[in-house]
Design an enzyme around this catalytic site. Structure first.
Site, PDB file in Angstrom:
ATOM      1  N   ASN A   1     -42.999  69.710 -32.558  1.00 46.20           N
ATOM      2  CA  ASN A   1     -42.497  68.530 -33.266  1.00 46.20           C
ATOM      3  C   ASN A   1     -41.074  68.731 -33.791  1.00 46.20           C
ATOM      4  OD1 ASN A   1     -42.569  66.006 -34.407  1.00 46.20           O
ATOM      5  ND2 ASN A   1     -43.855  66.592 -36.160  1.00 46.20           N
TER       6      ASN A   1
ATOM      7  N   HIS B   1     -57.632  63.060 -42.793  1.00 49.42           N
ATOM      8  CA  HIS B   1     -56.547  62.968 -43.786  1.00 49.42           C
ATOM      9  C   HIS B   1     -56.661  61.692 -44.597  1.00 49.42           C
ATOM     10  CE1 HIS B   1     -53.270  65.670 -41.786  1.00 49.42           C
ATOM     11  NE2 HIS B   1     -54.455  66.238 -41.751  1.00 49.42           N
TER      12      HIS B   1
ATOM     13  N   ARG C   1     -59.228  65.928 -46.330  1.00 49.13           N
ATOM     14  CA  ARG C   1     -58.011  66.406 -46.981  1.00 49.13           C
ATOM     15  C   ARG C   1     -57.436  65.261 -47.799  1.00 49.13           C
ATOM     16  NH1 ARG C   1     -52.093  67.886 -44.277  1.00 49.13           N
ATOM     17  NH2 ARG C   1     -51.653  65.740 -44.871  1.00 49.13           N
TER      18      ARG C   1
ATOM     19  N   TYR D   1     -45.068  64.406 -49.369  1.00 46.36           N
ATOM     20  CA  TYR D   1     -45.602  64.833 -48.071  1.00 46.36           C
ATOM     21  C   TYR D   1     -47.040  64.302 -47.886  1.00 46.36           C
ATOM     22  CZ  TYR D   1     -48.365  67.456 -44.857  1.00 46.36           C
ATOM     23  OH  TYR D   1     -49.254  67.761 -43.864  1.00 46.36           O
TER      24      TYR D   1
ATOM     25  N   ASP E   1     -53.177  70.103 -48.816  1.00 44.78           N
ATOM     26  CA  ASP E   1     -52.062  70.833 -48.206  1.00 44.78           C
ATOM     27  C   ASP E   1     -50.891  70.875 -49.192  1.00 44.78           C
ATOM     28  OD1 ASP E   1     -50.197  71.978 -46.536  1.00 44.78           O
ATOM     29  OD2 ASP E   1     -50.530  70.584 -44.860  1.00 44.78           O
TER      30      ASP E   1
ATOM     31  N   HIS F   1     -48.107  72.470 -48.453  1.00 49.15           N
ATOM     32  CA  HIS F   1     -46.971  72.390 -47.531  1.00 49.15           C
ATOM     33  C   HIS F   1     -45.777  73.243 -47.969  1.00 49.15           C
ATOM     34  CE1 HIS F   1     -45.013  70.289 -44.087  1.00 49.15           C
ATOM     35  NE2 HIS F   1     -46.267  70.137 -43.732  1.00 49.15           N
TER      36      HIS F   1
ATOM     37  N   GLU G   1     -53.851  74.747 -48.720  1.00 46.92           N
ATOM     38  CA  GLU G   1     -53.166  75.164 -47.496  1.00 46.92           C
ATOM     39  C   GLU G   1     -51.693  75.449 -47.783  1.00 46.92           C
ATOM     40  OE1 GLU G   1     -53.784  72.190 -44.514  1.00 46.92           O
ATOM     41  OE2 GLU G   1     -51.922  72.678 -43.497  1.00 46.92           O
TER      42      GLU G   1
ATOM     43  N   GLU H   1     -50.146  77.538 -39.861  1.00 41.05           N
ATOM     44  CA  GLU H   1     -49.832  76.518 -38.849  1.00 41.05           C
ATOM     45  C   GLU H   1     -48.448  76.708 -38.237  1.00 41.05           C
ATOM     46  OE1 GLU H   1     -50.288  72.936 -41.289  1.00 41.05           O
ATOM     47  OE2 GLU H   1     -48.139  72.583 -41.096  1.00 41.05           O
TER      48      GLU H   1
ATOM     49  N   ARG I   1     -54.801  79.280 -39.748  1.00 38.69           N
ATOM     50  CA  ARG I   1     -54.510  77.915 -39.293  1.00 38.69           C
ATOM     51  C   ARG I   1     -53.783  77.858 -37.954  1.00 38.69           C
ATOM     52  NH1 ARG I   1     -55.261  73.241 -40.635  1.00 38.69           N
ATOM     53  NH2 ARG I   1     -53.094  72.595 -40.894  1.00 38.69           N
TER      54      ARG I   1
ATOM     55  N   HIS J   1     -54.811  74.094 -37.106  1.00 38.00           N
ATOM     56  CA  HIS J   1     -53.926  72.942 -37.246  1.00 38.00           C
ATOM     57  C   HIS J   1     -54.311  71.902 -36.195  1.00 38.00           C
ATOM     58  CE1 HIS J   1     -49.408  71.605 -37.218  1.00 38.00           C
ATOM     59  NE2 HIS J   1     -50.084  70.940 -38.133  1.00 38.00           N
TER      60      HIS J   1
ATOM     61  N   ASP K   1     -49.072  65.410 -34.304  1.00 35.57           N
ATOM     62  CA  ASP K   1     -47.991  65.804 -33.401  1.00 35.57           C
ATOM     63  C   ASP K   1     -48.449  66.840 -32.377  1.00 35.57           C
ATOM     64  OD1 ASP K   1     -47.400  66.888 -36.390  1.00 35.57           O
ATOM     65  OD2 ASP K   1     -47.080  68.501 -34.959  1.00 35.57           O
TER      66      ASP K   1
ATOM     67  N   GLU L   1     -58.892  70.729 -38.185  1.00 38.04           N
ATOM     68  CA  GLU L   1     -58.168  69.533 -38.644  1.00 38.04           C
ATOM     69  C   GLU L   1     -58.165  68.476 -37.542  1.00 38.04           C
ATOM     70  OE1 GLU L   1     -53.957  70.175 -39.305  1.00 38.04           O
ATOM     71  OE2 GLU L   1     -53.884  68.598 -40.827  1.00 38.04           O
TER      72      GLU L   1
ATOM     73  N   TRP M   1     -39.829  71.970 -46.869  1.00 38.32           N
ATOM     74  CA  TRP M   1     -40.478  70.671 -46.723  1.00 38.32           C
ATOM     75  C   TRP M   1     -41.968  70.857 -46.479  1.00 38.32           C
ATOM     76  CZ3 TRP M   1     -42.979  68.238 -42.478  1.00 38.32           C
ATOM     77  CH2 TRP M   1     -43.446  66.935 -42.783  1.00 38.32           C
TER      78      TRP M   1
HETATM   79  O1  EZ4 Z   1     -46.472  68.780 -41.352  1.00 37.58           O
HETATM   80  O2  EZ4 Z   1     -47.683  69.085 -38.013  1.00 37.58           O
HETATM   81  O3  EZ4 Z   1     -51.560  70.327 -42.011  1.00 37.58           O
HETATM   82  N1  EZ4 Z   1     -50.817  69.647 -41.390  1.00 37.58           N
HETATM   83  C1  EZ4 Z   1     -49.485  69.663 -41.512  1.00 37.58           C
HETATM   84  C2  EZ4 Z   1     -48.738  68.787 -40.550  1.00 37.58           C
HETATM   85  C3  EZ4 Z   1     -47.301  69.260 -40.335  1.00 37.58           C
HETATM   86  C4  EZ4 Z   1     -46.803  68.729 -39.020  1.00 37.58           C
HETATM   87  C5  EZ4 Z   1     -45.412  69.249 -38.700  1.00 37.58           C
HETATM   88  O4  EZ4 Z   1     -45.056  68.892 -37.417  1.00 37.58           O
HETATM   89  O5  EZ4 Z   1     -48.951  70.364 -42.340  1.00 37.58           O
HETATM   90  O6  EZ4 Z   1     -48.782  67.461 -41.013  1.00 37.58           O
HETATM   91 CO    CO Z   2     -50.272  71.801 -43.096  1.00 40.60          CO
END
Ligand code: EZ4
Ligand code: CO
Length: 404
Positions: free
Chosen positions: A37, A122, A147, A159, A212, A214, A238, A264, A285, A314, A318, A341, A404
């Site tokens: 991605n 999600h 999640r 996010y 998550d 992130h 996560e 991931e 992951r 993961h 994407d 997931e 991010w």
């Molecule tokens: O942000 O796959 O757990 N899932 C994630 C995803 C990631 C994307 C990045 O391309 O963290 O949503």
């Molecule tokens: Co994630």
């Protein structure tokens, strides 16, 4: 079973997907997902310019040897671009092996070790109330694990949110230049326990709850978060902190019993080795399409099994349906499966990818079609040309770049 062609298909039915299609002399085709991605074309080039020409004339049944040939043969080791390209070749060869044998890939991997693969969906919302409604929708569909992500008050964007009418979560990755988000750790640490408390108060403890982070926190902040969420008995948090400094997970571990899931963004077993062998995480992951394919992910999972670490691959939107099907084939067979997931795919993807996996009662099954069980409609793919897109970036309030 000689390979006669290897082609790369790039398409954007809702989001960009890169698919490798390998064809043998007897007309069997195999598919592998090569989507990275935001950096898609680098893998397209890696395949088209470097790997595809090497595949012509090779015996498609020599899956492990081809893996070693591409991995060792590159000289340059590991990394997401290389490992995603190798993964696509590997999955396509497993697809061919299954079709040649007339069996779904999971049977070649030892057969099913459970009746189905527990998946988590999600749920998200701009407010806690909206999030609760979304959780209800997943529970109504039979999900056993959800999640949850909701907008952090005071932040313009968070996010994991981007409501579409399908209730699926997609990052706002719509332009070639990244969108810029602003992050505030205090606001988040205040909000997260309130969010989980609201979810457990409304729905109780009869399903698994995931979240998550992130990569946003420092190890000490992650420890504070883990502690504050203990009353809500999370299945996991996560990526609480970026995982380059892997020893820092010791500090999180010392302070909280909230389970941790990481990996991931990893691309090889070597990225996982320290976290697993030191028992610093509970779930790994790594995904089939970013970690060297079925052949390599199976080694990661076996290493994890030795240390009581379970799988939690993961499965974001994407990663294409080819990737998701590959994940299900492996998930069904491994002894230390944890959870998978499943974010689903935007509607146009079903015109391009024809799948066989089925969902019932919170479980997915890859189906009985020979191989991975996914076909691609190349005419439909051509109707959705590639669109340059980026993942967002994140800054602190003062403008400092953050994760991010
Ligand atoms: O942000 O796959 O757990 N899932 C994630 C995803 C990631 C994307 C990045 O391309 O963290 O949503
Ligand atoms: Co994630």
């Amino acid at each position: 079973m000689k390979i006669v062609s290897a082609d790369v298909i790039v398409t954007c039915p809702g989001r960009n997907y890169v698919t490798l299609k390998i064809t043998t002399e007897d007309g069997i085709t195999g598919l592998g997902d090569a989507t990275l991605n935001g950096r898609e074309l680098s893998v397209v080039s890696y395949l088209r310019d470097h790997l595809c020409p090497m595949l012509i004339g090779r015996d498609a049944s020599r899956i492990g040897d081809t893996w070693q040939y591409l991995y060792r043969g590159a000289y340059w080791r590991r990394g997401p671009v290389t490992m995603t390209a190798i993964a696509a070749v590997d999955c396509a060869l497993w697809d061919i092996a299954g079709k040649a044998a007339g069996m779904p890939v999971y049977k070649l991997l030892g057969g099913q070790a459970r009746e189905g693969v527990t998946i988590y969906g999600h749920a998200n919302g701009q407010t806690i109330d909206e999030l609760l409604e979304d959780v209800q929708r997943f529970l109504d569909q039979g999900y056993r694990a959800v999640r949850v992500q909701a907008a952090v008050p005071g932040l313009e964007s968070t996010y994991g949110l981007h409501g579409s009418d399908t209730g699926k979560t997609y990052e706002p990755a719509d332009a070639a230049l990244p969108t810029e988000n602003v992050w505030d750790t205090s606001a988040y640490l205040d909000f997260a326990p309130k969010l989980m408390s609201a979810v457990r108060e409304q729905f109780g403890f009869g399903f698994q709850l995931l979240h998550d982070v992130h990569h946003r926190l420092s190890p000490l902040e992650a420890a504070q978060l883990g502690r504050s969420l203990e009353p809500y008995r999370m299945f996991w948090i996560e990526d609480p902190t970026p995982a380059e400094d892997q020893d820092s997970f010791r500090l999180i571990r010392q302070h909280t019993t909230t389970p941790l899931a990481v990996g991931e963004v990893f691309s090889s077993i070597f990225d996982c080795q320290h976290l697993i062998t030191n028992r610093l995480i509970d779930y790994i992951r790594t995904s089939v399409s970013h970690t060297g394919g079925i052949t390599h992910l199976r080694r990661v999972f076996d290493l994890a099994a030795l240390y009581g670490v379970r799988t939690g691959s993961h499965g974001a939107g994407d990663l294409s349906p080819v990737s998701f099907a590959s994940a299900l084939q492996l998930d069904l067979t491994v002894p230390n499966f944890g959870i998978q997931e499943y974010m689903g795919h935007l509607e146009p993807a079903s015109e391009v990818f024809k799948t066989n996996y089925t969902f019932a009662d919170g479980y997915m099954h890859p189906g009985e079609a020979p191989g991975l069980g996914v076909d691609i409609d190349e005419e439909a793919a051509a109707r959705y040309p590639y669109q340059p897109r980026s993942l967002p970036v994140n800054r602190l309030r003062d403008g400092t770049m953050h994760d991010w």
